[in-house]
Write a protein that holds these residues in place. Structure first.
Motif, mmCIF file in Angstrom:
data_model
loop_
_atom_site.group_PDB
_atom_site.id
_atom_site.type_symbol
_atom_site.label_atom_id
_atom_site.label_comp_id
_atom_site.label_asym_id
_atom_site.label_seq_id
_atom_site.Cartn_x
_atom_site.Cartn_y
_atom_site.Cartn_z
ATOM 1 N N ALA A 157 0.841 -1.204 0.000
ATOM 2 C CA ALA A 157 0.000 0.000 0.000
ATOM 3 C C ALA A 157 0.876 1.253 0.000
ATOM 4 N N GLY A 158 1.952 1.227 0.793
ATOM 5 C CA GLY A 158 2.868 2.371 0.820
ATOM 6 C C GLY A 158 3.602 2.551 -0.490
ATOM 7 N N ARG A 159 3.970 1.435 -1.113
ATOM 8 C CA ARG A 159 4.637 1.508 -2.413
ATOM 9 C C ARG A 159 3.739 2.173 -3.460
ATOM 10 N N LYS A 160 2.483 1.803 -3.456
ATOM 11 C CA LYS A 160 1.568 2.378 -4.440
ATOM 12 C C LYS A 160 1.386 3.881 -4.228
ATOM 13 N N VAL A 161 1.325 4.288 -2.950
ATOM 14 C CA VAL A 161 1.180 5.717 -2.659
ATOM 15 C C VAL A 161 2.405 6.478 -3.155
ATOM 16 N N LEU A 162 3.594 5.940 -2.887
ATOM 17 C CA LEU A 162 4.816 6.622 -3.318
ATOM 18 C C LEU A 162 4.954 6.631 -4.831
ATOM 19 N N GLU A 163 4.552 5.561 -5.475
ATOM 20 C CA GLU A 163 4.598 5.529 -6.935
ATOM 21 C C GLU A 163 3.707 6.622 -7.516
ATOM 22 N N THR A 164 2.571 6.840 -6.884
ATOM 23 C CA THR A 164 1.690 7.924 -7.342
ATOM 24 C C THR A 164 2.333 9.279 -7.130
ATOM 25 N N VAL A 165 3.007 9.461 -5.979
ATOM 26 C CA VAL A 165 3.672 10.726 -5.690
ATOM 27 C C VAL A 165 4.757 11.012 -6.714
ATOM 28 N N PHE A 166 5.592 10.006 -6.994
ATOM 29 C CA PHE A 166 6.716 10.218 -7.902
ATOM 30 C C PHE A 166 6.300 10.197 -9.367
ATOM 31 N N ASP A 167 5.127 9.643 -9.660
ATOM 32 C CA ASP A 167 4.662 9.621 -11.052
ATOM 33 C C ASP A 167 4.209 10.992 -11.534
ATOM 34 N N ARG A 168 3.965 11.924 -10.614
ATOM 35 C CA ARG A 168 3.467 13.248 -10.991
ATOM 36 C C ARG A 168 4.633 14.231 -11.060
ATOM 37 N N PRO A 169 4.983 14.705 -12.240
ATOM 38 C CA PRO A 169 6.059 15.701 -12.350
ATOM 39 C C PRO A 169 5.673 17.007 -11.658
ATOM 40 N N ILE A 170 6.671 17.727 -11.231
ATOM 41 C CA ILE A 170 6.459 19.047 -10.633
ATOM 42 C C ILE A 170 6.739 20.109 -11.678
ATOM 43 N N GLN A 171 5.778 20.995 -11.879
ATOM 44 C CA GLN A 171 5.961 22.086 -12.835
ATOM 45 C C GLN A 171 6.516 23.310 -12.122
ATOM 46 N N LEU A 172 7.540 23.909 -12.731
ATOM 47 C CA LEU A 172 8.105 25.138 -12.187
ATOM 48 C C LEU A 172 7.272 26.311 -12.690
ATOM 49 N N GLU A 173 6.556 26.958 -11.771
ATOM 50 C CA GLU A 173 5.591 27.987 -12.130
ATOM 51 C C GLU A 173 6.188 29.392 -12.181
ATOM 52 N N ASN A 174 7.399 29.557 -11.697
ATOM 53 C CA ASN A 174 7.925 30.903 -11.449
ATOM 54 C C ASN A 174 9.136 31.226 -12.316
ATOM 55 N N ILE A 175 9.087 30.808 -13.576
ATOM 56 C CA ILE A 175 10.177 31.045 -14.519
ATOM 57 C C ILE A 175 9.703 32.018 -15.596
ATOM 58 N N PRO A 176 10.522 33.016 -15.957
ATOM 59 C CA PRO A 176 10.103 33.979 -16.985
ATOM 60 C C PRO A 176 9.688 33.309 -18.293
ATOM 61 N N GLU A 177 8.706 33.898 -18.912
ATOM 62 C CA GLU A 177 8.140 33.364 -20.155
ATOM 63 C C GLU A 177 9.191 33.316 -21.257
ATOM 64 N N GLY A 178 9.276 32.180 -21.923
ATOM 65 C CA GLY A 178 10.227 32.015 -23.018
ATOM 66 C C GLY A 178 11.417 31.150 -22.663
ATOM 67 N N LEU A 179 11.623 30.887 -21.375
ATOM 68 C CA LEU A 179 12.713 30.009 -20.951
ATOM 69 C C LEU A 179 12.226 28.561 -20.926
ATOM 70 N N THR A 180 13.056 27.653 -21.420
ATOM 71 C CA THR A 180 12.718 26.233 -21.476
ATOM 72 C C THR A 180 13.703 25.442 -20.634
ATOM 73 N N LEU A 181 13.181 24.557 -19.804
ATOM 74 C CA LEU A 181 14.025 23.717 -18.960
ATOM 75 C C LEU A 181 14.798 22.732 -19.831
ATOM 76 N N ARG A 182 16.135 22.747 -19.685
ATOM 77 C CA ARG A 182 16.998 21.895 -20.499
ATOM 78 C C ARG A 182 17.583 20.716 -19.731
ATOM 79 N N SER A 183 17.915 20.925 -18.456
ATOM 80 C CA SER A 183 18.509 19.847 -17.680
ATOM 81 C C SER A 183 18.264 20.086 -16.201
ATOM 82 N N VAL A 184 18.349 19.004 -15.431
ATOM 83 C CA VAL A 184 18.244 19.100 -13.973
ATOM 84 C C VAL A 184 19.219 18.092 -13.375
ATOM 85 N N THR A 185 19.989 18.548 -12.396
ATOM 86 C CA THR A 185 20.955 17.699 -11.728
ATOM 87 C C THR A 185 20.810 17.878 -10.218
#
Length: 251
Positions: free
Chosen positions: A199-227
């Motif tokens: 049950a815990g595995r399924k909950v975590l899989e749901t949490v990690f399956d949803r990407p987080i959108q960065l809402e506070n970036i100036p218009e026109g910039l595109t995310l290229r990489s994350v480390t």
């Protein structure tokens, strides 16, 4: 006038010696003045542009403090006359992410704007091209996801510690990646330590399956990489025709 008095009460006027300045010294001083005056005027203009840009950015991004702004290149007055600033560097801190289901603030944003111009009605500024680096703390990532997140084993991995009933803990890992829409995804979810009920595995899989959108970036910039690093996530952006609005400019 200097006077020397003698015993016969007669006063003799003695003129101070004349000082002659070498023509080269005079010419050098004049040339230095001609150089310093434009430099001072240019520095004043640059400071004013930097202040105005910082104020507009703060209002648009709703930051608690004004960002650091530096206009590069000399002379700035010539750039202003042309209507385009060659390069502007901006460093802002604590950019909020209001209005998002899982808000992820940006703790620091470093921007390099090339060819920055303003619209005729001063309602927006636009950069011909831009690059940006956003720093995201693990504390903020943890608040957005739910589990306590830290750096994983790899350069693109995060680890999450899950507290279970009766004092047990489980550790899971996920790989961070970029998906469309300036979103950070958490893929290859795996349990690496401790018991984790189905049950815990399924909950975590749901949490990690949803990407987080960065809402506070100036218009026109595109995310290229994350480390990942010891301090948090580092997201890198680039784009063309990047737009800034005096009011709400987040995407």
């Amino acid at each position: 006038m200097y006077e020397h008095e003698y015993g016969d009460a007669t006063s003799y006027a003695s003129r101070p010696p004349r000082r002659f300045r070498h023509p080269a010294v005079v010419a050098g001083a004049a040339a230095l003045t001609l150089v310093l005056v434009p430099v001072a005027a240019d520095r004043f203009a640059a400071a004013r542009v930097e202040s105005n840009t910082a104020q507009a950015f703060q209002e648009g991004m709703d930051t608690p403090q004004r960002p650091e702004v530096h206009v590069r290149g000399f002379p700035v007055l010539t750039q202003m006359a042309s209507g385009s600033l060659r390069q502007v560097d901006i460093t802002a801190h604590d950019i909020p992410a209001d209005g998002s289901a899982r808000p992820l603030p940006v703790s620091r944003l470093d921007l390099r704007l090339n060819g920055l111009t303003r619209s005729a009605d001063d309602t927006e500024a636009r950069a011909r091209s831009a690059r940006a680096t956003a720093s995201l703390t693990y504390a903020d990532v943890s608040d957005a996801l739910g589990p306590e997140v830290s750096q994983g084993a790899g350069r693109d991995q995060v680890a999450a510690r899950i507290r279970l009933p009766f004092g047990d803990e489980a550790t899971v890992t996920a790989r961070v990646s970029v998906v469309s829409g300036n979103r950070i995804a958490f893929e290859d979810f795996q349990v690496t330590g401790g018991p984790l009920p189905d049950a815990g595995r399924k909950v975590l899989e749901t949490v990690f399956d949803r990407p987080i959108q960065l809402e506070n970036i100036p218009e026109g910039l595109t995310l290229r990489s994350v480390t990942t690093s010891a301090d948090g996530l580092t997201a890198r952006f680039s784009g063309t025709s990047v737009t800034f609005h005096p009011e709400n400019q987040s995407t």
